[in-house]
Design an enzyme around this catalytic site. Structure first.
Site, PDB file in Angstrom:
ATOM      1  CB  THR A  74      -0.909   0.011   1.244  1.00 51.33           C
ATOM      2  OG1 THR A  74      -1.693  -1.171   1.268  1.00 51.33           O
ATOM      3  CG2 THR A  74      -1.814   1.226   1.244  1.00 51.33           C
ATOM      4  CE  LYS A 124       1.247  -4.209   6.961  1.00 54.59           C
ATOM      5  NZ  LYS A 124       1.575  -3.389   5.767  1.00 54.59           N
ATOM      6  NE  ARG A 147      -4.274   2.205   3.245  1.00 51.18           N
ATOM      7  CZ  ARG A 147      -4.168   3.253   2.442  1.00 51.18           C
ATOM      8  NH1 ARG A 147      -4.826   3.286   1.300  1.00 51.18           N
ATOM      9  NH2 ARG A 147      -3.413   4.278   2.768  1.00 51.18           N
ATOM     10  CE1 TYR A 153     -16.322  -0.607  -5.096  1.00 47.19           C
ATOM     11  CE2 TYR A 153     -16.548  -2.476  -6.582  1.00 47.19           C
ATOM     12  CZ  TYR A 153     -16.983  -1.245  -6.139  1.00 47.19           C
ATOM     13  OH  TYR A 153     -18.068  -0.642  -6.733  1.00 47.19           O
ATOM     14  CB  ILE A 209       4.938  -4.874   7.523  1.00 43.51           C
ATOM     15  CG1 ILE A 209       5.488  -6.318   7.452  1.00 43.51           C
ATOM     16  CG2 ILE A 209       5.026  -4.203   6.148  1.00 43.51           C
ATOM     17  CD1 ILE A 209       4.717  -7.244   6.535  1.00 43.51           C
ATOM     18  CE1 TYR A 241      -1.873  -4.900   5.672  1.00 43.43           C
ATOM     19  CE2 TYR A 241      -1.356  -4.552   3.365  1.00 43.43           C
ATOM     20  CZ  TYR A 241      -1.605  -4.048   4.617  1.00 43.43           C
ATOM     21  OH  TYR A 241      -1.584  -2.694   4.837  1.00 43.43           O
TER      22      TYR A 241
END
Length: 291
Positions: A44, A161, A138, A107, A203, A133
């Site tokens: 990202t 993550k 987000r 999405y 991270i 992840y």
């Protein structure tokens, strides 16, 4: 297994939004010199959302070339299309990445079974170590611990993550950790707490700006030196908070530009940091003595 401070590396760009290869190579050397424990390329923070397929693979290749075995390279290869994620993951393997980081599909809001099948198919298709992840803030998609538990049984899925940043969630995931499967923080503000509870590292966005301090904090925490780790983390807290005054990576790219490490370029729809935040980010940099 990876551990310590793994930088979620920015992708340097010029004012027209073109990838600046020289700055990217110099950034990787900067992280090697400052003891960053691994490079995470094209996540990202690396603006993966606006890189095309060729650029995505090119950034991973450059990172692997410049790292030259001095530091592991973890490639961001996630997508909301399973087939596309397989393509990116294949690309990362071909250019020599050490592992891949795959964000939950965004999405399209898959079910938990859909998430399991997505990651299972990628793991079976490409024989490279893979990290899950989860960042629902987000993606609008939250991978629950029960699904993580199922995926942890797949040999080349080696960790997650987790960016939820909630201690209850962290504790649930840490119950799944073993010699094969590790838990990593994706939230700078709670990373120390996760490591002290048994996680293997973070991270980090902050590590772009304060790599040596993040390395030191993580390794002190991993070795059980809580007080020293907490002292460093307290000094980093303004960066943990103020590098998110606008959407990541807007503030961190602005900070790195002011530090003379990268040009100011960023791709639309992201824009350069709003003037109202210049002072607060500048102060955060100065407070950490990293400029």
């Amino acid at each position: 297994m990876f551990q310590g401070s793994m930088v979620a590396l920015v992708t340097p760009m010029d004012q027209d939004g073109n990838i600046d290869e020289l700055s990217l190579r110099n950034l990787i050397d900067y992280h090697v010199d400052n003891q960053t424990d691994a490079i995470v390329a094209v996540g990202t923070t690396g603006e993966s959302a606006t890189l095309n397929h060729d650029e995505h693979c090119r950034v991973i290749r450059i990172a692997v070339e410049q790292a030259a075995g001095r530091i592991p390279v973890i490639a961001g290869t996630g997508s909301n299309s399973t087939d596309e994620a397989i393509e990116y993951t294949n690309c990362a393997k071909k250019v020599g990445a050490d592992a891949c980081l795959l964000v939950t599909p965004y999405y399209n809001k898959p079910t938990q079974e859909g998430l399991y099948q997505h990651y299972k198919k990628i793991a079976e298709a490409v024989n490279i170590p893979q990290l899950l992840y989860n960042v629902p803030g987000r993606t609008a998609c939250d991978m629950l611990p029960a699904t993580v538990k199922r995926l942890a049984e797949i040999n080349n899925i080696i960790g997650i993550k987790e960016a939820v940043g909630e201690i209850t969630r962290i504790r649930e995931l840490l119950e799944l950790a073993n010699d094969h499967f590790a838990i990593y923080s994706g939230d700078d503000a709670t990373a120390l707490q996760l490591i002290l509870l048994g996680g293997k590292g973070t991270i980090s966005v902050t590590a772009n700006v304060a790599p040596q301090a993040m390395h030191d904090m993580c390794h002190l925490a991993l070795s059980g030196n809580r007080d020293e780790a907490e002292a460093i983390n307290q000094n980093l807290m303004s960066l943990h908070q103020n590098l998110f005054v606008e959407a990541n990576p807007i503030p961190v790219k602005w900070a790195l530009n002011k530090m003379g490490l990268i040009p100011e370029g960023i791709r639309l729809p992201l824009t350069i940091l709003s003037e109202q935040y210049h002072e607060i980010v500048t102060q955060a940099i100065q407070d950490q003595h990293v400029n």
